[in-house]
Structure formats: C-alpha cells, structure tokens
Design a protein around this motif. Structure first.
Motif, PDB file in Angstrom:
ATOM      1  N   ARG A 206       7.563  10.312  -6.624  1.00 18.01           N
ATOM      2  CA  ARG A 206       6.398   9.929  -7.431  1.00 18.01           C
ATOM      3  C   ARG A 206       5.348  11.024  -7.441  1.00 18.01           C
ATOM      4  NH1 ARG A 206       1.457   7.062  -6.218  1.00 18.01           N
ATOM      5  NH2 ARG A 206       0.730   5.830  -8.014  1.00 18.01           N
ATOM      6  N   ALA A 207       5.142  11.660  -6.310  1.00 20.67           N
ATOM      7  CA  ALA A 207       4.125  12.702  -6.219  1.00 20.67           C
ATOM      8  C   ALA A 207       4.453  13.892  -7.118  1.00 20.67           C
ATOM      9  CB  ALA A 207       3.970  13.158  -4.771  1.00 20.67           C
ATOM     10  N   VAL A 208       5.738  14.147  -7.325  1.00 19.85           N
ATOM     11  CA  VAL A 208       6.162  15.286  -8.153  1.00 19.85           C
ATOM     12  C   VAL A 208       5.821  15.073  -9.623  1.00 19.85           C
ATOM     13  CG1 VAL A 208       8.182  16.548  -8.998  1.00 19.85           C
ATOM     14  CG2 VAL A 208       7.982  15.992  -6.566  1.00 19.85           C
ATOM     15  N   ASP A 209       5.979  13.842 -10.119  1.00 22.48           N
ATOM     16  CA  ASP A 209       5.711  13.550 -11.530  1.00 22.48           C
ATOM     17  C   ASP A 209       5.230  12.109 -11.653  1.00 22.48           C
ATOM     18  OD1 ASP A 209       5.548  13.438 -14.256  1.00 22.48           O
ATOM     19  OD2 ASP A 209       7.677  13.797 -14.642  1.00 22.48           O
ATOM     20  N   LYS A 210       3.989  11.913 -11.288  1.00 21.99           N
ATOM     21  CA  LYS A 210       3.436  10.560 -11.210  1.00 21.99           C
ATOM     22  C   LYS A 210       3.404   9.878 -12.574  1.00 21.99           C
ATOM     23  CE  LYS A 210      -0.594   8.230  -9.159  1.00 21.99           C
ATOM     24  NZ  LYS A 210      -1.877   8.474  -8.465  1.00 21.99           N
ATOM     25  N   TRP A 211       3.171  10.647 -13.643  1.00 21.71           N
ATOM     26  CA  TRP A 211       3.057  10.058 -14.973  1.00 21.71           C
ATOM     27  C   TRP A 211       4.372   9.426 -15.431  1.00 21.71           C
ATOM     28  CZ3 TRP A 211      -0.951   8.640 -17.780  1.00 21.71           C
ATOM     29  CH2 TRP A 211      -0.737   8.295 -19.114  1.00 21.71           C
ATOM     30  N   ASN A 212       5.472  10.065 -15.126  1.00 17.01           N
ATOM     31  CA  ASN A 212       6.775   9.597 -15.604  1.00 17.01           C
ATOM     32  C   ASN A 212       7.571   8.825 -14.555  1.00 17.01           C
ATOM     33  OD1 ASN A 212       6.973  10.763 -18.404  1.00 17.01           O
ATOM     34  ND2 ASN A 212       6.556  12.643 -17.255  1.00 17.01           N
ATOM     35  N   PHE A 213       7.040   8.699 -13.355  1.00 20.09           N
ATOM     36  CA  PHE A 213       7.770   8.022 -12.282  1.00 20.09           C
ATOM     37  C   PHE A 213       7.933   6.533 -12.592  1.00 20.09           C
ATOM     38  CE2 PHE A 213       7.842   5.540  -8.353  1.00 20.09           C
ATOM     39  CZ  PHE A 213       8.965   6.074  -7.745  1.00 20.09           C
TER      40      PHE A 213
ATOM     41  N   THR B 239       0.847  -1.186   0.000  1.00 24.18           N
ATOM     42  CA  THR B 239       0.000   0.000   0.000  1.00 24.18           C
ATOM     43  C   THR B 239       0.889   1.245   0.000  1.00 24.18           C
ATOM     44  OG1 THR B 239      -0.080   0.215   2.410  1.00 24.18           O
ATOM     45  CG2 THR B 239      -1.739  -1.221   1.369  1.00 24.18           C
ATOM     46  N   LEU B 240       0.321   2.365  -0.391  1.00 20.21           N
ATOM     47  CA  LEU B 240       1.077   3.611  -0.377  1.00 20.21           C
ATOM     48  C   LEU B 240       1.497   3.969   1.042  1.00 20.21           C
ATOM     49  CD1 LEU B 240       2.100   5.753  -2.356  1.00 20.21           C
ATOM     50  CD2 LEU B 240       0.027   7.077  -1.878  1.00 20.21           C
ATOM     51  N   GLU B 241       0.650   3.662   1.994  1.00 17.81           N
ATOM     52  CA  GLU B 241       0.975   3.935   3.394  1.00 17.81           C
ATOM     53  C   GLU B 241       2.217   3.153   3.823  1.00 17.81           C
ATOM     54  OE1 GLU B 241      -1.517   2.285   6.757  1.00 17.81           O
ATOM     55  OE2 GLU B 241      -1.982   4.415   6.984  1.00 17.81           O
ATOM     56  N   GLU B 242       2.318   1.898   3.425  1.00 18.61           N
ATOM     57  CA  GLU B 242       3.498   1.088   3.750  1.00 18.61           C
ATOM     58  C   GLU B 242       4.750   1.674   3.103  1.00 18.61           C
ATOM     59  OE1 GLU B 242       1.086  -3.187   4.039  1.00 18.61           O
ATOM     60  OE2 GLU B 242       2.215  -2.653   2.232  1.00 18.61           O
ATOM     61  N   LEU B 243       4.616   2.108   1.855  1.00 18.50           N
ATOM     62  CA  LEU B 243       5.762   2.662   1.141  1.00 18.50           C
ATOM     63  C   LEU B 243       6.185   4.010   1.714  1.00 18.50           C
ATOM     64  CD1 LEU B 243       4.613   1.700  -2.441  1.00 18.50           C
ATOM     65  CD2 LEU B 243       6.525   0.688  -1.184  1.00 18.50           C
ATOM     66  N   GLU B 244       5.231   4.806   2.159  1.00 17.29           N
ATOM     67  CA  GLU B 244       5.562   6.085   2.793  1.00 17.29           C
ATOM     68  C   GLU B 244       6.364   5.872   4.077  1.00 17.29           C
ATOM     69  OE1 GLU B 244       1.664   7.719   3.140  1.00 17.29           O
ATOM     70  OE2 GLU B 244       1.884   8.970   1.333  1.00 17.29           O
ATOM     71  N   ARG B 245       6.134   4.769   4.718  1.00 19.18           N
ATOM     72  CA  ARG B 245       6.888   4.429   5.924  1.00 19.18           C
ATOM     73  C   ARG B 245       8.283   3.916   5.580  1.00 19.18           C
ATOM     74  NH1 ARG B 245       4.187  -0.340   7.961  1.00 19.18           N
ATOM     75  NH2 ARG B 245       5.629  -1.388   6.541  1.00 19.18           N
ATOM     76  N   ASP B 246       8.368   3.096   4.515  1.00 11.51           N
ATOM     77  CA  ASP B 246       9.623   2.409   4.210  1.00 11.51           C
ATOM     78  C   ASP B 246      10.538   3.192   3.267  1.00 11.51           C
ATOM     79  OD1 ASP B 246       8.674   0.347   5.782  1.00 11.51           O
ATOM     80  OD2 ASP B 246       7.906  -0.808   4.085  1.00 11.51           O
ATOM     81  N   VAL B 247       9.946   3.861   2.265  1.00 12.75           N
ATOM     82  CA  VAL B 247      10.755   4.602   1.270  1.00 12.75           C
ATOM     83  C   VAL B 247      10.124   5.973   1.005  1.00 12.75           C
ATOM     84  CG1 VAL B 247      11.892   2.651   0.126  1.00 12.75           C
ATOM     85  CG2 VAL B 247       9.570   3.285  -0.552  1.00 12.75           C
ATOM     86  N   PRO B 248      10.060   6.816   2.024  1.00 13.13           N
ATOM     87  CA  PRO B 248       9.348   8.098   1.875  1.00 13.13           C
ATOM     88  C   PRO B 248       9.901   8.986   0.763  1.00 13.13           C
ATOM     89  CG  PRO B 248      10.698   8.070   3.870  1.00 13.13           C
ATOM     90  CD  PRO B 248      10.663   6.675   3.363  1.00 13.13           C
ATOM     91  N   ASN B 249      11.204   8.952   0.532  1.00 14.76           N
ATOM     92  CA  ASN B 249      11.780   9.803  -0.512  1.00 14.76           C
ATOM     93  C   ASN B 249      11.295   9.406  -1.899  1.00 14.76           C
ATOM     94  OD1 ASN B 249      13.195  11.192   1.438  1.00 14.76           O
ATOM     95  ND2 ASN B 249      15.114  10.089   1.108  1.00 14.76           N
ATOM     96  N   ARG B 250      11.170   8.098  -2.129  1.00 13.75           N
ATOM     97  CA  ARG B 250      10.712   7.625  -3.433  1.00 13.75           C
ATOM     98  C   ARG B 250       9.229   7.960  -3.639  1.00 13.75           C
ATOM     99  NH1 ARG B 250      12.984   7.139  -7.449  1.00 13.75           N
ATOM    100  NH2 ARG B 250      12.544   5.057  -8.222  1.00 13.75           N
ATOM    101  N   VAL B 251       8.449   7.859  -2.589  1.00 15.61           N
ATOM    102  CA  VAL B 251       7.030   8.223  -2.680  1.00 15.61           C
ATOM    103  C   VAL B 251       6.892   9.715  -2.980  1.00 15.61           C
ATOM    104  CG1 VAL B 251       4.859   8.396  -1.405  1.00 15.61           C
ATOM    105  CG2 VAL B 251       6.279   6.330  -1.196  1.00 15.61           C
ATOM    106  N   ALA B 252       7.758  10.522  -2.380  1.00 15.12           N
ATOM    107  CA  ALA B 252       7.749  11.960  -2.655  1.00 15.12           C
ATOM    108  C   ALA B 252       8.129  12.242  -4.107  1.00 15.12           C
ATOM    109  CB  ALA B 252       8.694  12.682  -1.702  1.00 15.12           C
TER     110      ALA B 252
END
Length: 203
Positions: free
Chosen positions: A119-126, A104-117
């Motif tokens: 993705r949020a900047v450019d979700k289409w090309n991430f 889940t996104l919640e799990e990823l925000e806990r484990d790899v917050p920088n990568r989730v951030a």
C-alpha cells in the motif's frame, strides 16, 4: 469540470471515535463523537456567515452514512434551515477499505506487514482485501460521475477519501500525493470552476 461549473462548498463529516483511534472506517456506520458534533456545529456557523441570506440558492447533498448525515443536519440547523431537508447520494460514500475496516494501521503492520508495504508503494491504486473493497482510483470514478452532474450551487457533506478524489480530479495532482492529503474536519473546502482549496474561517 470546467470554469463555469457551479460553486460547491464541501465539508468532511465531524470526528468519530474511530477517527480519533485512527481506525479504517470506510463504509462502516460510526456516529460522531462530542468533538465531531462541535466541529459540525462550527462548520454550520461558518457557512451561515459565508452564504449570508442565499442559503435557498443551494442544493444540499450528503453521503448516506450516519456521520455525514448528522454533520449535515447540524450544519442545516446552524443555517436556520429544516435539519432533514436535504438529499443523499450513494456515490458520496467513503472509499471502502474492505476487510481492513475496523483496524488500525499499526494492527495491520503487525498482522499483514507485506500488504501494508504494498500500500505504501502506491496508495492511490492499492486495493485492500475484501469483496467490496475499493482503491482510491476506483472510488474516484463515482466521484467524477457525481461531480459531472452538479448543476447548481451546492453544499456537500462527505468523507476524507472523497475530498482526496476531488483534489485529484479538479487539481490534477498526483495520486500518491492526493492519497496523503490532510482532510480537516473543522474547515470548509471551496470548489469554484477549476479551483479547489480550503477557505479561511470568517468567524
């Protein structure tokens, strides 16, 4: 795609348990849950009212994943057609989330917050981590190839990411907007020439 392109009705597969849990699903073969089965059956009845007696004029094509195929078979049953008599096209498979699938996104925000951030900047090309991962942009290339080969009226069962790519390709909307578009599992998308949009259920 031009104004004379064939009519296409697109259906997202019904809900799975991973959808309900908001898990990245991608290419994983997760079956429909009871809600998803009901959604697929409903969409079949809606299509029956739309297509009326013209079902044999349509090509039926599905993603090869289990959840899409079960949806297609329920739709065809609702249309009083042989459930298994349809094509599959590998290009219609969901965007691959690579190593993120099953999380889940919640799990990823806990484990790899920088990568989730990122993705949020450019979700289409991430591009998620993993050998087989795709961005929405990469996935859209194979969807464009499929779309260009559609030669007759069609009913297509696919995935949320594929539908977002269709909006981007046909309507030309911004990738960041397309990546966040809602893709309901109990409605039908109509593509006619250069027009694309969800249709109001007639039943």
């Amino acid at each position: 795609m031009n104004a004379s392109s064939p009519l296409i009705y697109v259906v997202r597969h019904g809900q799975t348990d991973w959808n309900a849990e908001a898990r990245f699903q991608g290419g994983r073969n997760i079956p429909l849950n009871a809600t998803g089965q009901d959604q697929a059956t409903h969409n079949g009845l809606v299509l029956k009212s739309i297509l009326n007696q013209h079902t044999t004029d349509f090509d039926f094509v599905s993603s090869p994943l289990m959840r899409a195929r079960e949806t297609m078979e329920r739709i065809r049953t609702g249309l009083d057609m042989p459930a298994s008599d349809y094509r599959v096209d590998e290009r219609l498979i969901e965007v691959s989330f690579g190593d993120w699938e099953g999380h889940t996104l919640e799990e990823l925000e806990r484990d790899v917050p920088n990568r989730v951030a990122d993705r949020a900047v450019d979700k289409w090309n991430f591009l998620p981590p993993g050998d087989n991962a795709e961005s929405y942009e990469i996935m859209s290339w194979r969807i464009s190839a499929w779309l260009n080969e559609v030669a007759c009226p069609s009913v297509c069962v696919c995935h949320g990411g594929v539908i977002r790519a269709l909006f981007r390709i046909i309507a030309g909307i911004d990738g960041q907007v397309a990546a966040d578009l809602p893709t309901p599992q109990d409605q039908i998308l109509k593509i006619e020439g250069n027009k694309i949009g969800w249709i109001t259920s007639p039943i």
